[in-house]
Design a protein around this motif. Structure first.
Motif, PDB file in Angstrom:
ATOM      1  N   PHE A  81       0.923  -1.219  -0.031  1.00 39.52           N
ATOM      2  CA  PHE A  81      -0.099   0.151  -0.089  1.00 39.52           C
ATOM      3  C   PHE A  81       0.886   1.325   0.241  1.00 39.52           C
ATOM      4  CE2 PHE A  81      -2.911   3.093   1.316  1.00 39.52           C
ATOM      5  CZ  PHE A  81      -4.206   2.903   0.901  1.00 39.52           C
ATOM      6  N   VAL A  82       0.781   2.013  -0.916  1.00 42.16           N
ATOM      7  CA  VAL A  82       1.711   3.165  -1.366  1.00 42.16           C
ATOM      8  C   VAL A  82       1.050   4.548  -0.777  1.00 42.16           C
ATOM      9  CG1 VAL A  82       3.121   4.345  -2.680  1.00 42.16           C
ATOM     10  CG2 VAL A  82       2.623   2.113  -3.266  1.00 42.16           C
ATOM     11  N   ILE A  83       1.770   5.088   0.069  1.00 45.47           N
ATOM     12  CA  ILE A  83       0.905   6.438   0.743  1.00 45.47           C
ATOM     13  C   ILE A  83       1.911   7.634   0.198  1.00 45.47           C
ATOM     14  CG2 ILE A  83       0.476   7.431   2.807  1.00 45.47           C
ATOM     15  CD1 ILE A  83       0.806   4.811   4.008  1.00 45.47           C
ATOM     16  N   ASP A  84       1.538   8.584  -0.264  1.00 50.35           N
ATOM     17  CA  ASP A  84       2.302   9.900  -0.847  1.00 50.35           C
ATOM     18  C   ASP A  84       2.371  10.541   0.767  1.00 50.35           C
ATOM     19  OD1 ASP A  84       3.193  12.467  -1.112  1.00 50.35           O
ATOM     20  OD2 ASP A  84       1.851  12.736  -2.915  1.00 50.35           O
ATOM     21  N   SER A  85       3.492  10.568   1.533  1.00 53.72           N
ATOM     22  CA  SER A  85       3.612  10.951   2.805  1.00 53.72           C
ATOM     23  C   SER A  85       3.850  12.440   2.890  1.00 53.72           C
ATOM     24  CB  SER A  85       4.847  10.305   3.140  1.00 53.72           C
ATOM     25  OG  SER A  85       6.115  10.772   2.922  1.00 53.72           O
ATOM     26  N   SER A  86       3.697  13.126   1.570  1.00 51.51           N
ATOM     27  CA  SER A  86       3.498  14.632   1.524  1.00 51.51           C
ATOM     28  C   SER A  86       2.372  15.103   1.331  1.00 51.51           C
ATOM     29  CB  SER A  86       4.780  15.240   0.401  1.00 51.51           C
ATOM     30  OG  SER A  86       4.082  14.893  -0.811  1.00 51.51           O
ATOM     31  N   ASP A  87       1.379  14.272   0.758  1.00 46.28           N
ATOM     32  CA  ASP A  87      -0.196  14.753   0.654  1.00 46.28           C
ATOM     33  C   ASP A  87      -0.845  14.661   1.769  1.00 46.28           C
ATOM     34  OD1 ASP A  87      -2.488  15.195  -0.770  1.00 46.28           O
ATOM     35  OD2 ASP A  87      -2.402  13.489  -2.141  1.00 46.28           O
ATOM     36  N   LYS A  88      -0.904  15.705   2.479  1.00 45.30           N
ATOM     37  CA  LYS A  88      -1.632  15.667   3.614  1.00 45.30           C
ATOM     38  C   LYS A  88      -3.023  15.838   3.542  1.00 45.30           C
ATOM     39  CE  LYS A  88       2.313  17.692   6.612  1.00 45.30           C
ATOM     40  NZ  LYS A  88       3.237  18.413   5.604  1.00 45.30           N
ATOM     41  N   LEU A  89      -3.499  16.489   2.671  1.00 50.93           N
ATOM     42  CA  LEU A  89      -4.814  16.653   2.378  1.00 50.93           C
ATOM     43  C   LEU A  89      -5.686  15.290   2.160  1.00 50.93           C
ATOM     44  CD1 LEU A  89      -4.874  19.949   0.071  1.00 50.93           C
ATOM     45  CD2 LEU A  89      -5.652  19.755   2.497  1.00 50.93           C
ATOM     46  N   ARG A  90      -4.702  14.484   1.558  1.00 50.46           N
ATOM     47  CA  ARG A  90      -5.456  13.018   1.315  1.00 50.46           C
ATOM     48  C   ARG A  90      -5.132  11.863   2.025  1.00 50.46           C
ATOM     49  NH1 ARG A  90      -5.786  11.473  -4.851  1.00 50.46           N
ATOM     50  NH2 ARG A  90      -3.530  11.620  -4.641  1.00 50.46           N
ATOM     51  N   PHE A  91      -4.507  12.427   3.178  1.00 48.21           N
ATOM     52  CA  PHE A  91      -4.346  10.901   4.268  1.00 48.21           C
ATOM     53  C   PHE A  91      -5.767  10.425   4.550  1.00 48.21           C
ATOM     54  CE2 PHE A  91       0.024  12.144   5.188  1.00 48.21           C
ATOM     55  CZ  PHE A  91       0.480  10.822   5.068  1.00 48.21           C
ATOM     56  N   VAL A  92      -6.645  11.023   4.809  1.00 48.69           N
ATOM     57  CA  VAL A  92      -7.848  10.780   5.118  1.00 48.69           C
ATOM     58  C   VAL A  92      -8.490   9.730   4.170  1.00 48.69           C
ATOM     59  CG1 VAL A  92      -9.180  12.739   4.638  1.00 48.69           C
ATOM     60  CG2 VAL A  92     -10.197  11.267   6.020  1.00 48.69           C
ATOM     61  N   VAL A  93      -8.258  10.240   2.698  1.00 45.29           N
ATOM     62  CA  VAL A  93      -8.988   9.458   1.620  1.00 45.29           C
ATOM     63  C   VAL A  93      -7.972   8.170   1.511  1.00 45.29           C
ATOM     64  CG1 VAL A  93      -9.260   9.674  -0.777  1.00 45.29           C
ATOM     65  CG2 VAL A  93      -9.507  11.600   0.712  1.00 45.29           C
ATOM     66  N   ALA A  94      -6.817   8.141   1.924  1.00 47.11           N
ATOM     67  CA  ALA A  94      -6.091   7.131   1.691  1.00 47.11           C
ATOM     68  C   ALA A  94      -6.341   6.084   2.743  1.00 47.11           C
ATOM     69  CB  ALA A  94      -4.393   7.482   1.803  1.00 47.11           C
ATOM     70  N   LYS A  95      -6.786   6.531   4.076  1.00 44.95           N
ATOM     71  CA  LYS A  95      -7.304   5.900   5.309  1.00 44.95           C
ATOM     72  C   LYS A  95      -8.638   5.216   4.826  1.00 44.95           C
ATOM     73  CE  LYS A  95      -8.022   5.549  10.184  1.00 44.95           C
ATOM     74  NZ  LYS A  95      -8.544   4.332   9.918  1.00 44.95           N
ATOM     75  N   ASP A  96      -9.392   5.783   4.182  1.00 42.19           N
ATOM     76  CA  ASP A  96     -10.755   5.356   3.910  1.00 42.19           C
ATOM     77  C   ASP A  96     -10.486   4.100   2.876  1.00 42.19           C
ATOM     78  OD1 ASP A  96     -11.956   6.880   5.563  1.00 42.19           O
ATOM     79  OD2 ASP A  96     -12.686   8.117   3.939  1.00 42.19           O
ATOM     80  N   GLU A  97      -9.719   4.491   1.929  1.00 40.39           N
ATOM     81  CA  GLU A  97      -9.372   3.287   1.134  1.00 40.39           C
ATOM     82  C   GLU A  97      -8.633   2.130   1.607  1.00 40.39           C
ATOM     83  OE1 GLU A  97     -10.581   3.043  -1.861  1.00 40.39           O
ATOM     84  OE2 GLU A  97     -11.228   4.869  -2.258  1.00 40.39           O
ATOM     85  N   LEU A  98      -7.847   2.221   2.540  1.00 39.45           N
ATOM     86  CA  LEU A  98      -7.211   0.963   2.923  1.00 39.45           C
ATOM     87  C   LEU A  98      -8.242   0.356   3.961  1.00 39.45           C
ATOM     88  CD1 LEU A  98      -4.626  -0.473   4.195  1.00 39.45           C
ATOM     89  CD2 LEU A  98      -4.524   1.189   6.167  1.00 39.45           C
ATOM     90  N   ASP A  99      -9.135   0.983   4.522  1.00 41.28           N
ATOM     91  CA  ASP A  99     -10.167   0.379   5.267  1.00 41.28           C
ATOM     92  C   ASP A  99     -11.089  -0.317   4.523  1.00 41.28           C
ATOM     93  OD1 ASP A  99      -8.943   1.478   7.608  1.00 41.28           O
ATOM     94  OD2 ASP A  99     -10.864   3.186   8.059  1.00 41.28           O
ATOM     95  N   LEU A 100     -11.484   0.263   3.537  1.00 38.23           N
ATOM     96  CA  LEU A 100     -12.318  -0.385   2.588  1.00 38.23           C
ATOM     97  C   LEU A 100     -11.699  -1.698   2.189  1.00 38.23           C
ATOM     98  CD1 LEU A 100     -14.110   2.012   0.077  1.00 38.23           C
ATOM     99  CD2 LEU A 100     -15.104   0.464   1.620  1.00 38.23           C
ATOM    100  N   LEU A 101     -10.538  -1.599   1.617  1.00 31.55           N
ATOM    101  CA  LEU A 101      -9.539  -2.633   1.229  1.00 31.55           C
ATOM    102  C   LEU A 101      -9.566  -4.007   2.219  1.00 31.55           C
ATOM    103  CD1 LEU A 101      -7.478  -3.671  -0.944  1.00 31.55           C
ATOM    104  CD2 LEU A 101      -5.678  -2.812   0.611  1.00 31.55           C
TER     105      LEU A 101
END
Ligand code: GDP
Length: 171
Positions: A81-101
């Motif tokens: 699971f790749v996270i853009d660690s500089s994309d602070k605005l989308r951490f919450v989106v990435a977390k939602d996708e991780l949870d769904l996955l």
């Protein structure tokens, strides 16, 4: 000798997180794209490196393709699971996708290893891998072995450390 079994590694994360750059790093030279086109729409990339078969999927903004991902979930042995660690605005989106996955019926009861790349660690405003794991709520991820590595996909820093961990888990 005994032929190693091939294992399927699913590479996921939001668009622009660095998936293509990461898997490009593991591609044999004849398959390397010199120019990487940012992934848009339902884009699947597949290739094999030694005993690992990588499949990359973009998870953002394509709800209508979700049902097509299932076949990849079914056959996957490990997840990156790749996270853009500089994309602070989308951490919450990435977390939602991780949870769904992780809640997906095909994955939720499988004890498959999950490797996280806190990618773009070179970016000026990137957060540390520790902060990344906190923002992604990884402390609640208990039923699967997981590991997080800071990475710079442009130079390759951190990539082998991460994939070595994953390969070890898959033995
Ligand atoms: P994908 O959509 O997840 O496949 O992301 P890409 O691999 O296409 O990368 C998106 C953009 O981020 C590209 O411009 C890459 O060159 C850049 N990129 C990828 N990894 C890194 C990294 O570790 N550091 C920096 N600074 N840029 C990166």
């Amino acid at each position: 000798g005994v032929k190693k079994k091939e294992v399927n590694v699913l590479v996921v994360g939001l668009d622009n997180s660095g998936k293509s750059t990461i898997i490009n790093h593991f591609k044999p030279p004849e398959l390397k794209n010199h120019e990487i086109v940012p992934t848009v729409g339902f884009n699947v990339e597949k290739f094999k490196s030694k005993a690992l078969a990588f499949t990359a999927l973009d998870m953002s903004g394509q709800g209508r393709y979700r049902n097509l991902w299932e076949q990849y979930y079914k056959e996957c042995d490990g997840i990156i699971f790749v996270i853009d660690s500089s994309d602070k605005l989308r951490f919450v989106v990435a977390k939602d996708e991780l949870d769904l996955l992780l809640q997906h019926p095909e994955l939720k009861d499988k004890r498959i290893p999950v490797l996280f790349f806190a990618n773009k660690m070179d970016a000026r405003d990137s957060v540390s891998s520790v902060k990344c794991s906190y923002l992604m709520g990884l402390e609640t991820l208990r039923d699967k072995p997981w590991h997080i590595c800071a990475s710079n996909a442009l130079t390759g820093d951190g990539l082998h450390e991460g994939v070595d961990w994953l390969t070890d888990q898959l033995k």
